[in-house]
Design a protein around this motif. Sequence first.
Motif, PDB file in Angstrom:
ATOM      1  N   PHE A 197     -39.053  43.929  51.247  1.00  0.00           N
ATOM      2  CA  PHE A 197     -40.262  44.617  50.518  1.00  0.00           C
ATOM      3  C   PHE A 197     -40.405  43.853  49.235  1.00  0.00           C
ATOM      4  CE2 PHE A 197     -42.660  47.686  48.763  1.00  0.00           C
ATOM      5  CZ  PHE A 197     -43.990  47.104  48.823  1.00  0.00           C
ATOM      6  N   ALA A 198     -41.437  43.277  48.549  1.00  0.00           N
ATOM      7  CA  ALA A 198     -40.609  42.340  47.138  1.00  0.00           C
ATOM      8  C   ALA A 198     -41.122  43.868  46.173  1.00  0.00           C
ATOM      9  CB  ALA A 198     -41.996  42.140  47.236  1.00  0.00           C
ATOM     10  N   GLY A 199     -41.640  44.770  46.810  1.00  0.00           N
ATOM     11  CA  GLY A 199     -42.053  45.787  45.869  1.00  0.00           C
ATOM     12  C   GLY A 199     -43.622  46.064  44.901  1.00  0.00           C
ATOM     13  N   CYS A 200     -43.643  47.201  44.803  1.00  0.00           N
ATOM     14  CA  CYS A 200     -45.086  47.210  44.410  1.00  0.00           C
ATOM     15  C   CYS A 200     -44.383  47.502  42.395  1.00  0.00           C
ATOM     16  CB  CYS A 200     -45.529  48.000  44.413  1.00  0.00           C
ATOM     17  SG  CYS A 200     -46.060  47.324  45.816  1.00  0.00           S
ATOM     18  N   PRO A 201     -45.182  47.148  40.758  1.00  0.00           N
ATOM     19  CA  PRO A 201     -44.700  47.914  40.122  1.00  0.00           C
ATOM     20  C   PRO A 201     -45.969  48.084  39.100  1.00  0.00           C
ATOM     21  CG  PRO A 201     -45.726  45.266  39.439  1.00  0.00           C
ATOM     22  CD  PRO A 201     -45.587  45.376  40.871  1.00  0.00           C
ATOM     23  N   GLY A 202     -45.495  48.979  37.878  1.00  0.00           N
ATOM     24  CA  GLY A 202     -46.908  50.206  38.057  1.00  0.00           C
ATOM     25  C   GLY A 202     -47.781  49.131  37.161  1.00  0.00           C
ATOM     26  N   GLU A 203     -48.884  49.080  36.549  1.00  0.00           N
ATOM     27  CA  GLU A 203     -50.157  48.573  36.071  1.00  0.00           C
ATOM     28  C   GLU A 203     -49.442  48.553  34.522  1.00  0.00           C
ATOM     29  OE1 GLU A 203     -50.948  52.325  34.412  1.00  0.00           O
ATOM     30  OE2 GLU A 203     -50.440  51.829  36.275  1.00  0.00           O
ATOM     31  N   SER A 204     -49.077  48.889  33.590  1.00  0.00           N
ATOM     32  CA  SER A 204     -48.209  48.651  32.815  1.00  0.00           C
ATOM     33  C   SER A 204     -46.813  49.494  32.427  1.00  0.00           C
ATOM     34  CB  SER A 204     -49.408  49.368  31.916  1.00  0.00           C
ATOM     35  OG  SER A 204     -48.907  51.290  31.636  1.00  0.00           O
ATOM     36  N   GLU A 205     -46.630  49.433  30.392  1.00  0.00           N
ATOM     37  CA  GLU A 205     -45.093  49.028  30.861  1.00  0.00           C
ATOM     38  C   GLU A 205     -45.123  51.121  31.036  1.00  0.00           C
ATOM     39  OE1 GLU A 205     -47.609  48.958  26.616  1.00  0.00           O
ATOM     40  OE2 GLU A 205     -47.331  47.462  28.991  1.00  0.00           O
ATOM     41  N   HIS A 206     -45.552  51.644  30.919  1.00  0.00           N
ATOM     42  CA  HIS A 206     -45.840  53.237  30.508  1.00  0.00           C
ATOM     43  C   HIS A 206     -46.076  53.734  31.794  1.00  0.00           C
ATOM     44  CE1 HIS A 206     -46.603  52.514  26.220  1.00  0.00           C
ATOM     45  NE2 HIS A 206     -47.665  51.519  27.080  1.00  0.00           N
ATOM     46  N   SER A 207     -46.696  53.190  33.032  1.00  0.00           N
ATOM     47  CA  SER A 207     -46.109  53.493  34.501  1.00  0.00           C
ATOM     48  C   SER A 207     -45.040  54.407  35.103  1.00  0.00           C
ATOM     49  CB  SER A 207     -46.101  52.676  35.533  1.00  0.00           C
ATOM     50  OG  SER A 207     -47.939  51.861  35.228  1.00  0.00           O
ATOM     51  N   LEU A 208     -45.203  55.597  36.022  1.00  0.00           N
ATOM     52  CA  LEU A 208     -44.356  56.595  36.289  1.00  0.00           C
ATOM     53  C   LEU A 208     -44.361  56.132  37.636  1.00  0.00           C
ATOM     54  CD1 LEU A 208     -45.144  58.974  34.112  1.00  0.00           C
ATOM     55  CD2 LEU A 208     -43.685  58.036  33.757  1.00  0.00           C
ATOM     56  N   ASN A 209     -45.064  55.167  38.157  1.00  0.00           N
ATOM     57  CA  ASN A 209     -45.155  55.189  39.238  1.00  0.00           C
ATOM     58  C   ASN A 209     -46.155  53.445  39.648  1.00  0.00           C
ATOM     59  OD1 ASN A 209     -44.938  58.487  40.810  1.00  0.00           O
ATOM     60  ND2 ASN A 209     -46.188  58.455  39.290  1.00  0.00           N
ATOM     61  N   PRO A 210     -45.021  53.607  41.027  1.00  0.00           N
ATOM     62  CA  PRO A 210     -45.737  51.832  41.621  1.00  0.00           C
ATOM     63  C   PRO A 210     -47.110  52.015  41.758  1.00  0.00           C
ATOM     64  CG  PRO A 210     -44.285  52.485  42.762  1.00  0.00           C
ATOM     65  CD  PRO A 210     -44.828  54.089  41.597  1.00  0.00           C
ATOM     66  N   VAL A 211     -48.420  50.972  41.682  1.00  0.00           N
ATOM     67  CA  VAL A 211     -49.285  51.024  42.118  1.00  0.00           C
ATOM     68  C   VAL A 211     -49.836  49.774  42.712  1.00  0.00           C
ATOM     69  CG1 VAL A 211     -51.927  50.064  40.531  1.00  0.00           C
ATOM     70  CG2 VAL A 211     -50.097  51.461  39.347  1.00  0.00           C
ATOM     71  N   SER A 212     -50.520  49.651  44.258  1.00  0.00           N
ATOM     72  CA  SER A 212     -50.194  49.280  44.901  1.00  0.00           C
ATOM     73  C   SER A 212     -52.100  48.808  45.623  1.00  0.00           C
ATOM     74  CB  SER A 212     -49.835  49.421  46.037  1.00  0.00           C
ATOM     75  OG  SER A 212     -49.958  48.291  46.997  1.00  0.00           O
ATOM     76  N   VAL A 213     -52.383  47.823  44.641  1.00  0.00           N
ATOM     77  CA  VAL A 213     -54.095  47.938  45.475  1.00  0.00           C
ATOM     78  C   VAL A 213     -54.384  47.454  46.503  1.00  0.00           C
ATOM     79  CG1 VAL A 213     -56.678  47.589  45.004  1.00  0.00           C
ATOM     80  CG2 VAL A 213     -54.941  48.560  42.741  1.00  0.00           C
ATOM     81  N   THR A 214     -54.075  47.174  47.383  1.00  0.00           N
ATOM     82  CA  THR A 214     -54.811  46.639  48.955  1.00  0.00           C
ATOM     83  C   THR A 214     -56.096  46.745  49.035  1.00  0.00           C
ATOM     84  OG1 THR A 214     -54.650  48.905  50.063  1.00  0.00           O
ATOM     85  CG2 THR A 214     -52.098  47.418  50.127  1.00  0.00           C
ATOM     86  N   CYS A 215     -57.187  47.259  48.867  1.00  0.00           N
ATOM     87  CA  CYS A 215     -58.442  47.456  49.251  1.00  0.00           C
ATOM     88  C   CYS A 215     -58.755  48.633  48.982  1.00  0.00           C
ATOM     89  CB  CYS A 215     -58.175  47.729  51.556  1.00  0.00           C
ATOM     90  SG  CYS A 215     -60.411  47.138  51.513  1.00  0.00           S
ATOM     91  N   PRO A 216     -60.729  48.421  47.938  1.00  0.00           N
ATOM     92  CA  PRO A 216     -60.941  49.324  47.522  1.00  0.00           C
ATOM     93  C   PRO A 216     -62.123  49.471  48.311  1.00  0.00           C
ATOM     94  CG  PRO A 216     -61.457  46.915  46.787  1.00  0.00           C
ATOM     95  CD  PRO A 216     -61.169  46.646  47.476  1.00  0.00           C
ATOM     96  N   TRP A 217     -61.582  50.235  49.795  1.00  0.00           N
ATOM     97  CA  TRP A 217     -62.999  50.355  50.429  1.00  0.00           C
ATOM     98  C   TRP A 217     -61.588  51.386  51.357  1.00  0.00           C
ATOM     99  CZ3 TRP A 217     -62.256  50.893  56.089  1.00  0.00           C
ATOM    100  CH2 TRP A 217     -63.632  51.427  56.542  1.00  0.00           C
ATOM    101  N   PRO A 218     -62.035  52.247  51.948  1.00  0.00           N
ATOM    102  CA  PRO A 218     -63.172  53.093  51.153  1.00  0.00           C
ATOM    103  C   PRO A 218     -63.773  53.059  49.841  1.00  0.00           C
ATOM    104  CG  PRO A 218     -62.302  54.678  53.211  1.00  0.00           C
ATOM    105  CD  PRO A 218     -61.469  53.436  52.193  1.00  0.00           C
ATOM    106  N   THR A 219     -64.473  53.113  49.940  1.00  0.00           N
ATOM    107  CA  THR A 219     -64.778  53.750  48.160  1.00  0.00           C
ATOM    108  C   THR A 219     -64.529  55.249  47.316  1.00  0.00           C
ATOM    109  OG1 THR A 219     -66.809  54.722  48.581  1.00  0.00           O
ATOM    110  CG2 THR A 219     -67.298  52.471  47.899  1.00  0.00           C
ATOM    111  N   GLU A 220     -64.107  55.556  48.255  1.00  0.00           N
ATOM    112  CA  GLU A 220     -63.578  56.832  47.341  1.00  0.00           C
ATOM    113  C   GLU A 220     -61.758  57.086  47.035  1.00  0.00           C
ATOM    114  OE1 GLU A 220     -61.558  58.730  51.965  1.00  0.00           O
ATOM    115  OE2 GLU A 220     -64.007  57.543  51.202  1.00  0.00           O
ATOM    116  N   PHE A 221     -61.833  55.755  47.502  1.00  0.00           N
ATOM    117  CA  PHE A 221     -59.450  55.126  46.954  1.00  0.00           C
ATOM    118  C   PHE A 221     -60.370  54.851  45.792  1.00  0.00           C
ATOM    119  CE2 PHE A 221     -58.856  55.360  51.719  1.00  0.00           C
ATOM    120  CZ  PHE A 221     -58.463  55.582  51.107  1.00  0.00           C
ATOM    121  N   SER A 222     -61.477  54.513  45.443  1.00  0.00           N
ATOM    122  CA  SER A 222     -61.595  53.589  44.208  1.00  0.00           C
ATOM    123  C   SER A 222     -61.995  55.133  42.662  1.00  0.00           C
ATOM    124  CB  SER A 222     -62.351  53.082  44.281  1.00  0.00           C
ATOM    125  OG  SER A 222     -62.376  51.902  45.029  1.00  0.00           O
ATOM    126  N   GLU A 223     -62.699  56.119  43.386  1.00  0.00           N
ATOM    127  CA  GLU A 223     -62.512  57.165  42.169  1.00  0.00           C
ATOM    128  C   GLU A 223     -61.786  57.559  41.963  1.00  0.00           C
ATOM    129  OE1 GLU A 223     -65.298  59.502  44.912  1.00  0.00           O
ATOM    130  OE2 GLU A 223     -66.979  57.758  44.851  1.00  0.00           O
TER     131      GLU A 223
END
Length: 95
Positions: free
Chosen positions: A69-95
Amino acid sequence: MLQPARQALELIGSGILGMRLYCSPCFSELSCHGNPLHPNADIAMAHHDTFQDTVRLAVKLGVEHVTAFAGCPGESEHSLNPVSVTCPWPTEFSE
């Protein structure tokens, strides 16, 4: 009845995220699932070390392939957790 042809199956899953075991008389690869891109350097290093250990084990076993598994980095140098955006559906995941 026709039986599916199999030459080899994954036998050993290693890594922090891959606690799996498949049985087969022969195997063609090892798998190592972790996140060496984790924004927490200690977690990233532990996962990287496990990957290196898996590659060393593959060499000792004569296995030519390691899947990972290649891995998921954070969204910035201040991230505490990895960020993985795979699909913005259903829309509640974008809120």
